[in-house]
Write an enzyme that holds these catalytic residues in place. Structure first.
Site, PDB file in Angstrom:
ATOM      1  N   LYS A 187       0.887  -1.170   0.000  1.00  0.00           N
ATOM      2  CA  LYS A 187       0.000   0.000   0.000  1.00  0.00           C
ATOM      3  C   LYS A 187       0.921   1.216   0.000  1.00  0.00           C
ATOM      4  O   LYS A 187       1.386   1.668   1.043  1.00  0.00           O
ATOM      5  CB  LYS A 187      -0.881  -0.020   1.258  1.00  0.00           C
ATOM      6  CG  LYS A 187      -2.218   0.690   1.100  1.00  0.00           C
ATOM      7  CD  LYS A 187      -2.142   2.150   0.711  1.00  0.00           C
ATOM      8  CE  LYS A 187      -1.852   3.076   1.852  1.00  0.00           C
ATOM      9  NZ  LYS A 187      -1.625   4.481   1.437  1.00  0.00           N
ATOM     10  N   SER A 241       5.424   7.731   9.585  1.00  0.00           N
ATOM     11  CA  SER A 241       5.617   8.540  10.781  1.00  0.00           C
ATOM     12  C   SER A 241       5.425   7.712  12.053  1.00  0.00           C
ATOM     13  O   SER A 241       4.755   6.670  12.050  1.00  0.00           O
ATOM     14  CB  SER A 241       4.631   9.702  10.780  1.00  0.00           C
ATOM     15  OG  SER A 241       3.316   9.188  10.832  1.00  0.00           O
ATOM     16  N   GLU A 262       9.611   1.284  10.484  1.00  0.00           N
ATOM     17  CA  GLU A 262      10.660   2.268  10.159  1.00  0.00           C
ATOM     18  C   GLU A 262      10.016   3.627  10.270  1.00  0.00           C
ATOM     19  O   GLU A 262       9.267   4.041   9.381  1.00  0.00           O
ATOM     20  CB  GLU A 262      11.179   2.046   8.731  1.00  0.00           C
ATOM     21  CG  GLU A 262      11.705   0.649   8.449  1.00  0.00           C
ATOM     22  CD  GLU A 262      13.022   0.379   9.146  1.00  0.00           C
ATOM     23  OE1 GLU A 262      13.709   1.330   9.546  1.00  0.00           O
ATOM     24  OE2 GLU A 262      13.352  -0.818   9.318  1.00  0.00           O
ATOM     25  N   CYS A 296      14.017  10.260   6.487  1.00  0.00           N
ATOM     26  CA  CYS A 296      13.758   9.902   7.891  1.00  0.00           C
ATOM     27  C   CYS A 296      14.970  10.157   8.769  1.00  0.00           C
ATOM     28  O   CYS A 296      14.845  10.606   9.892  1.00  0.00           O
ATOM     29  CB  CYS A 296      13.340   8.443   7.957  1.00  0.00           C
ATOM     30  SG  CYS A 296      14.493   7.341   7.120  1.00  0.00           S
ATOM     31  N   GLU A 396       9.950  16.235  14.474  1.00  0.00           N
ATOM     32  CA  GLU A 396      10.405  15.989  13.104  1.00  0.00           C
ATOM     33  C   GLU A 396       9.705  16.974  12.167  1.00  0.00           C
ATOM     34  O   GLU A 396       8.474  17.032  12.123  1.00  0.00           O
ATOM     35  CB  GLU A 396      10.064  14.551  12.693  1.00  0.00           C
ATOM     36  CG  GLU A 396      10.599  14.209  11.321  1.00  0.00           C
ATOM     37  CD  GLU A 396      10.219  12.798  10.886  1.00  0.00           C
ATOM     38  OE1 GLU A 396       9.045  12.432  11.030  1.00  0.00           O
ATOM     39  OE2 GLU A 396      11.105  12.081  10.385  1.00  0.00           O
TER      40      GLU A 396
HETATM   41  P1  NAD Z   1       2.602   8.630   7.174  1.00  0.00           P
HETATM   42  O1  NAD Z   1       2.795   7.915   8.457  1.00  0.00           O
HETATM   43  O2  NAD Z   1       1.622   9.727   7.112  1.00  0.00           O
HETATM   44  O3  NAD Z   1       2.151   7.598   6.027  1.00  0.00           O
HETATM   45  C1  NAD Z   1       2.921   6.464   5.722  1.00  0.00           C
HETATM   46  C2  NAD Z   1       2.025   5.434   5.071  1.00  0.00           C
HETATM   47  O4  NAD Z   1       1.072   4.986   6.027  1.00  0.00           O
HETATM   48  C3  NAD Z   1       1.216   5.952   3.883  1.00  0.00           C
HETATM   49  O5  NAD Z   1       1.130   4.940   2.911  1.00  0.00           O
HETATM   50  C4  NAD Z   1      -0.146   6.218   4.497  1.00  0.00           C
HETATM   51  O6  NAD Z   1      -1.185   6.136   3.554  1.00  0.00           O
HETATM   52  C5  NAD Z   1      -0.241   5.084   5.490  1.00  0.00           C
HETATM   53  N1  NAD Z   1      -1.147   5.303   6.608  1.00  0.00           N
HETATM   54  C6  NAD Z   1      -1.558   6.466   7.155  1.00  0.00           C
HETATM   55  N2  NAD Z   1      -2.406   6.236   8.176  1.00  0.00           N
HETATM   56  C7  NAD Z   1      -2.531   4.894   8.272  1.00  0.00           C
HETATM   57  C8  NAD Z   1      -3.246   4.033   9.152  1.00  0.00           C
HETATM   58  N3  NAD Z   1      -4.026   4.494  10.118  1.00  0.00           N
HETATM   59  N4  NAD Z   1      -3.119   2.694   8.971  1.00  0.00           N
HETATM   60  C9  NAD Z   1      -2.329   2.200   8.018  1.00  0.00           C
HETATM   61  N5  NAD Z   1      -1.649   2.960   7.151  1.00  0.00           N
HETATM   62  C10 NAD Z   1      -1.736   4.297   7.284  1.00  0.00           C
HETATM   63  O7  NAD Z   1       4.054   9.106   6.728  1.00  0.00           O
HETATM   64  P2  NAD Z   1       4.441   9.973   5.442  1.00  0.00           P
HETATM   65  O8  NAD Z   1       4.041  11.381   5.690  1.00  0.00           O
HETATM   66  O9  NAD Z   1       3.974   9.283   4.226  1.00  0.00           O
HETATM   67  O10 NAD Z   1       6.042   9.861   5.451  1.00  0.00           O
HETATM   68  C11 NAD Z   1       6.847  10.633   6.245  1.00  0.00           C
HETATM   69  C12 NAD Z   1       7.256   9.900   7.507  1.00  0.00           C
HETATM   70  O11 NAD Z   1       7.863   8.652   7.170  1.00  0.00           O
HETATM   71  C13 NAD Z   1       8.286  10.648   8.305  1.00  0.00           C
HETATM   72  O12 NAD Z   1       7.958  10.583   9.656  1.00  0.00           O
HETATM   73  C14 NAD Z   1       9.574   9.880   8.032  1.00  0.00           C
HETATM   74  O13 NAD Z   1      10.550  10.005   9.019  1.00  0.00           O
HETATM   75  C15 NAD Z   1       9.055   8.494   7.910  1.00  0.00           C
HETATM   76  N6  NAD Z   1      10.011   7.631   7.194  1.00  0.00           N
HETATM   77  C16 NAD Z   1      10.760   6.732   7.904  1.00  0.00           C
HETATM   78  C17 NAD Z   1      11.713   5.941   7.256  1.00  0.00           C
HETATM   79  C18 NAD Z   1      12.583   4.978   8.030  1.00  0.00           C
HETATM   80  O14 NAD Z   1      13.230   4.132   7.402  1.00  0.00           O
HETATM   81  N7  NAD Z   1      12.652   5.069   9.349  1.00  0.00           N
HETATM   82  C19 NAD Z   1      11.886   6.061   5.878  1.00  0.00           C
HETATM   83  C20 NAD Z   1      11.092   6.980   5.183  1.00  0.00           C
HETATM   84  C21 NAD Z   1      10.159   7.756   5.856  1.00  0.00           C
END
Ligand code: NAD
Length: 495
Positions: A187, A241, A262, A296, A396
């Site tokens: 997804k 996140s 992650e 991240c 962040e």
């Molecule tokens: P996000 O958490 O908003 O979304 C990530 C994914 O989760 C998306 O596909 C979103 O549609 C899905 N999602 C959202 N709510 C959900 C729920 N309730 N249940 C299941 N899935 C859900 O994050 P973002 O804004 O897309 O990305 C940025 C974040 O990702 C930052 O915090 C960044 O640090 C983190 N990140 C971490 C790593 C790592 O390796 N640690 C790598 C890349 C990004």
């Protein structure tokens, strides 16, 4: 729009789910619009996945797992991964172009140079396909009993991806799943799904059987939540996140899914007065500004020892001004736009808050004007005079914003650097081996980079500590995470 290598995939901009080896419109027929962050123009529409679409994908993944895919030998899975790596390599320019249009990363200075690393990442998992092994363990039981530990694939893996690099992030779900014999439902983020959908086609072309890798697009609160709570999913690999990570943990409770999380970060990058500043200034700057800060492990808390503090701040701000921000498809662009208007406003909100909390803006800080107002561009931003209690040093931001914090001693900086809920990346710049050694042992982070920042090798992998998550991506332990261990007691019979 620059027709970089081919616009075939976007000739029909209305994208569907990819389930059981075929495109599927979705059960509701509802769609989501996506936009090019460089121009704000409409780019494509995605199927808005719901519970029923996720059910269909999980059912296909389960059928493949129990059916033809279970009969693939490790050698056959290895061969498939190698074929996939070849196709990914051959189509890399097209994938990178799609990714750049979709989420704004600079094509020439960021995405295309990552080709080797991405292909090597896939090939790493091809080697893992032949390295899975169990154990026989001598026991002290009476009679003739042979005891062993077998490894078996966990089953269906849900891969929920963030938008800041899905073309690469997907490989760390697909690779270990193919290596172990698991199946996948991905997804991708509603803000960046195109490279993942195109990759699904390449997997089919490589010979991966239908149902082994499926993609359901849509919103996190709908398709994402349905996947995270689905009783037919055995494991979730999540990138996103920390806040969403918590929701994933709750959703996993129903069938006690295994999790790899992650999550976010607020990583410290520490410059000692004896550091080689020629290397540290660009290294630390790109540690924050790369991908417009949407990484991240971005080293956004920059601790600088007082002896070089003022010089460093000046040089870092000057370095930021040299970075060309603009059209992600242009040859010389170093930084593209942020992903969306929403993200731009969020980051600008933090910049304003930094000023109100007393930090001193020494570089950037504003949305870029002229032609660039069409997109979501922000100048690389440096705040000095920051302390650990300010919001910009705690939360962040996920934008190109550095918070510089002065320090005097090793003990002091260790306390400050570790005083965070996150534990993802960390950097140390010093010529002193004793300092480097002390720091690498004492920093509470999944990775410590010494005199470098942001290097990741597939065989080493990457992961978080504290609220930056758990599990590991890449390396042997990610492959292990897609397996479960089974003890076997084999009685030889007789007495
Ligand atoms: P996000 O958490 O908003 O979304 C990530 C994914 O989760 C998306 O596909 C979103 O549609 C899905 N999602 C959202 N709510 C959900 C729920 N309730 N249940 C299941 N899935 C859900 O994050 P973002 O804004 O897309 O990305 C940025 C974040 O990702 C930052 O915090 C960044 O640090 C983190 N990140 C971490 C790593 C790592 O390796 N640690 C790598 C890349 C990004």
């Amino acid at each position: 729009m620059t027709p970089f290598p081919s616009i075939q995939f976007l000739s029909d901009p209305h994208k569907q789910h990819f389930i059981d080896g075929a495109w599927f419109t979705g059960s509701s027929g509802e769609r989501i619009d996506t936009f090019n962050p460089a121009t704000g123009e409409h780019l494509a529409t995605l199927a808005r996945g719901n519970q029923s679409d996720v059910d269909k994908a999980v059912t296909a993944a389960r059928r493949a797992f129990e059916g033809p895919w279970s009969r693939f030998t490790p050698a056959q899975r290895q061969q498939l991964i190698i074929r996939f790596a070849e196709l990914f390599d051959r189509h890399f320019e097209e994938l990178a172009w799609l990714e750049s249009l979709d989420m704004g990363a600079p094509l020439h200075t960021r995405l295309l140079p990552s080709r080797q690393g991405a292909v090597q990442n896939i090939l790493y998992f091809s080697s893992q396909a032949r390295s899975i092994s169990g154990e026989t363990i001598p026991n002290s039981l009476p009679g003739q009993v042979t005891t062993m530990l077998l490894k078996a694939p966990v089953g269906v893996v849900g891969g929920v991806l963030a938008w800041n690099g899905p073309m690469f992030a997907q490989l760390n779900v697909i690779g270990p799943a193919l290596a172990t014999g698991c199946t996948v439902v991905l997804k991708p983020s509603e803000d960046a799904s195109l490279s993942v959908l195109r990759t699904a086609e390449l997997l089919m072309e490589a010979g991966v059987p239908p149902g082994v890798v499926n993609v359901v697009t849509g919103l996190g609160s709908e398709a994402g939540a349905a996947l995270a709570s689905h009783p037919g999913v055995n494991r979730i690999s999540f990138t996103g996140s920390t806040q969403t990570g918590r929701a994933i943990i709750s959703a996993s409770a129903g069938n006690m899914k295994r999790l790899q999380l992650e999550l976010g970060g607020k990583s410290p990058d520490i410059v000692f007065a004896d550091a080689d500043l020629e290397a540290a200034v660009p290294g630390v700057s790109m540690g924050v500004f790369n991908n417009s800060g949407q990484i991240c492990f971005a080293g956004t808390r920059v601790f600088v020892q007082r002896g070089v503090h003022d010089e460093f701040v000046e040089r870092m701000a000057a370095y930021g001004r040299t970075l060309k921000v603009g059209d992600p498809l242009a040859q010389d662009t170093r930084l593209g736009p942020l992903i969306s208007q929403r993200q731009l406003e969020r980051v600008l909100g933090y910049i304003e808050l930094g000023g109100r909390e007393g930090a001193r803006l020494v570089g950037g800080g504003q949305r870029l004007g002229g032609e660039l107002t069409r997109g979501y561009y922000l100048a690389p931003t440096v705040f000095a005079g920051v302390n650990n209690d300010m919001t910009i040093a705690k939360e962040e931001i996920f934008g190109p914003v550095a918070s510089v914090i002065p320090f005097d001693t090793v003990d002091e900086v260790l306390t400050l650097a570790n005083a965070t809920e996150f534990g993802l990346g960390s950097g140390v710049w010093t010529r002193n081996l004793a300092t480097a050694t002390r720091m690498m042992h004492a920093l509470e982070a999944g990775t410590v980079w010494v005199n470098c920042y942001g290097l990741v090798d597939a065989a080493v992998g990457f992961g978080g500590f504290k609220q930056s998550g758990y599990g590991w991506k890449g390396g042997p332990s990610q492959t292990e995470g897609m397996l479960y261990q089974k003890a076997v007691y084999l009685s030889g019979g007789g007495s």
